[in-house]
Scaffold this motif. Structure first.
Motif, PDB file in Angstrom:
ATOM      1  N   GLU A 401       0.830  -1.213   0.000  1.00  0.00           N
ATOM      2  CA  GLU A 401       0.000   0.000   0.000  1.00  0.00           C
ATOM      3  C   GLU A 401       0.860   1.257   0.000  1.00  0.00           C
ATOM      4  O   GLU A 401       0.649   2.193  -0.772  1.00  0.00           O
ATOM      5  N   ARG A 402       1.878   1.260   0.854  1.00  0.00           N
ATOM      6  CA  ARG A 402       2.735   2.435   1.011  1.00  0.00           C
ATOM      7  C   ARG A 402       3.627   2.669  -0.203  1.00  0.00           C
ATOM      8  O   ARG A 402       3.741   3.793  -0.712  1.00  0.00           O
ATOM      9  N   ASP A 403       4.250   1.618  -0.694  1.00  0.00           N
ATOM     10  CA  ASP A 403       5.297   1.787  -1.697  1.00  0.00           C
ATOM     11  C   ASP A 403       4.765   1.963  -3.108  1.00  0.00           C
ATOM     12  O   ASP A 403       5.461   2.519  -3.968  1.00  0.00           O
ATOM     13  N   PHE A 404       3.539   1.481  -3.355  1.00  0.00           N
ATOM     14  CA  PHE A 404       3.016   1.521  -4.723  1.00  0.00           C
ATOM     15  C   PHE A 404       1.702   2.284  -4.860  1.00  0.00           C
ATOM     16  O   PHE A 404       1.203   2.441  -5.962  1.00  0.00           O
ATOM     17  N   GLY A 405       1.137   2.719  -3.757  1.00  0.00           N
ATOM     18  CA  GLY A 405      -0.168   3.367  -3.844  1.00  0.00           C
ATOM     19  C   GLY A 405      -1.220   2.420  -4.383  1.00  0.00           C
ATOM     20  O   GLY A 405      -2.118   2.826  -5.121  1.00  0.00           O
ATOM     21  N   ALA A 406      -1.115   1.132  -4.004  1.00  0.00           N
ATOM     22  CA  ALA A 406      -1.993   0.115  -4.589  1.00  0.00           C
ATOM     23  C   ALA A 406      -3.339   0.003  -3.903  1.00  0.00           C
ATOM     24  O   ALA A 406      -4.154  -0.838  -4.277  1.00  0.00           O
ATOM     25  N   TYR A 407      -3.570   0.838  -2.884  1.00  0.00           N
ATOM     26  CA  TYR A 407      -4.847   0.801  -2.167  1.00  0.00           C
ATOM     27  C   TYR A 407      -5.740   1.920  -2.678  1.00  0.00           C
ATOM     28  O   TYR A 407      -5.344   3.083  -2.723  1.00  0.00           O
TER      29      TYR A 407
END
Length: 474
Positions: A401-407
């Motif tokens: 979530e933090r590293d890729f903005g996948a959320y």
């Protein structure tokens, strides 16, 4: 599809390796440093469940079915036109889970379940089973793919029907008013339709296994059977054994590994044993020093989707219970040590750049041209691991979530991430969101979706088989 800014692979991998160190292959791993605990963890998991359920709600059509996926790359979610029996089952069990976790109230749950069951009653069937693709907005059988116009052959999939039947059983358990309607729907779903009885004189053509499916346009079965035990089609096996339409011996005719010399990912070790009067090859692989019963392709959902519903680890703690944890361990080992991605969790999913593909840990899959990880992680794989390694799964998801903005705020995790270049999928699949919802329900309220599979034929016929299982890997 979107590309996101993410941490350098070296820094992520170093931190992740530290997190992996406490993982034990035979027991619950220690909670990694930096992972939330206690009330903070529960609040986080409930937020993830609430948003995931909203994504499934966004897939729900006026007709009453859950679509195959939504595109979330634009300003608002866009539903796909198609659905499958699996997608419909996911919508059913996610709705029950949402009510039991307080996300929707009982009246809302019952309205949704009854509307979906009414839609399922209207769908065209053959031989008691549902076809593989429908228009989610009208219920009509899909005859061509919406994106390409290519023809769609009418097909009865044994595994996809198993997931719809799973959802229907859960719905009937949650709403007693639906029980006679579901009973009527399932009255003609005779799993012997897919079953080929075992013949010791011709085990190649009569293996005692379930066919993959049946083409209704020319009345032919697929050329393959589901021959691997540790894959998601075992849900169909359990359903057939539980309702008595498939004999219990079927369980012993499915392979733990293929036999030595048959050509597979690894030449297995093991021994022959006689169980219930049948000769069983108790084979296993060894991955990075640990014994494991492989899945077909080495993916997470093959190994860990079924125990969301059937308490395999409880009923077979020294075989299934050990093996489930070994699969979690193998995924962590592969992602963090063997490939040094800095992240883990490999399972069939949307390709980050578009399309669909299988991902997995090749070494723990029987298939010689197995599923490879290719640097693509999918959040649903971490959620499937969560009942067995909560701290590690939560830490991995927080990094993704933090590293890729996948959320996606309000809808949950996007389907997949290519950790090598940061490409994030613009899609959410009903199957993958449905697995996330079921896994979170199992963590937050253990057993909440398992009730229909702990009694009746499951208790009388399936549980004794699992109790006699001995993988020889403990």
């Amino acid at each position: 599809m979107e590309r996101r800014t993410f941490l350098g692979a070296g820094a992520g991998a170093t931190a992740a390796l530290a997190l992996a160190a406490p993982v034990a292959a035979n027991s619950a791993p220690a909670v990694p440093a930096g992972a939330p605990s206690g009330r903070d963890t529960e609040a986080l998991l409930r937020r993830w469940f609430r948003d995931t359920y909203r994504s499934l709600d966004a897939m729900y059509t006026d007709f009453g079915l859950t679509t195959d996926k939504i595109d979330v790359s634009g300003d608002a979610p866009v539903q796909s036109p198609n659905t499958s029996p699996t997608n419909i089952g996911c919508g059913l069990w996610a709705t029950v889970a949402a009510a039991r976790l307080g996300v929707v109230d009982g009246d809302a749950m019952r309205r949704r379940l009854r509307r979906t069951v009414a839609a399922v009653e209207r769908l065209e069937r053959a031989h008691g089973f549902w076809l593989n693709w429908y228009d989610a907005h009208t219920g009509e059988v899909l005859t061509e793919w919406p994106e390409t116009g290519d023809p769609v052959r009418p097909f009865l999939s044994s595994v996809d029907n198993a997931w719809l039947v799973t959802g229907l059983r859960i719905a009937a358990d949650a709403d007693p008013a639906l029980r006679p309607r579901v009973r009527a729907l399932l009255a003609d779903a005779d799993w012997s339709f897919y079953y080929t009885p075992f013949d010791a004189d011709d085990p190649v053509q009569h293996p005692g296994q379930l066919k993959g499916g049946y083409w209704t346009d020319d009345d032919t079965y697929t050329g393959h059977w589901y021959g691997a035990l540790n894959t998601e089609p075992r849900m169909a096996s359990y359903l057939g054994i539980a309702d008595g339409t498939v004999p219990g011996e079927h369980y012993w005719h499915v392979f733990r590994t293929l036999l030595p010399g048959m050509g597979q990912e690894q030449e297995p070790a093991g021994e022959w044993a006689e169980v219930d009067g049948f000769r069983v090859w108790r084979g296993h692989y060894t991955y990075r020093g640990k014994k494991i019963v492989p899945s077909w392709g080495g993916s997470m959902f093959e190994a860990l989707m079924v125990p969301l519903f059937v308490p395999e680890g409880e009923w077979s703690p020294h075989s299934w219970g050990v093996n489930h944890r070994r699969h979690v361990w193998s995924q962590i080992e592969h992602g963090l040590r063997e490939e040094d991605y800095g992240y883990w969790g490999f399972s069939p999913a949307n390709v980050p750049a578009g399309g669909y593909s299988e991902y997995g840990v090749d070494a723990v899959g029987m298939q010689t041209e197995g599923y490879t990880s290719k640097g693509v992680v999918t959040p649903h794989a971490s959620f499937l691991a969560m009942p067995f390694a909560r701290g590690h799964a939560v830490a991995n998801l927080l990094r993704i979530e933090r590293d890729f903005g996948a959320y996606h705020d309000g809808l949950g995790f996007r389907d997949s991430v290519d950790v090598r270049d940061g490409t994030v999928s613009g899609a959410m699949l009903a199957l993958d969101q449905g697995m996330i919802a079921a896994a979170l329900a199992q963590v937050l309220r253990p057993g909440t979706l398992q009730r229909p599979f702990r009694r009746g034929g499951f208790a009388r016929r399936v549980r004794p088989l699992l109790r006699r299982e001995d993988f020889g890997i403990a």
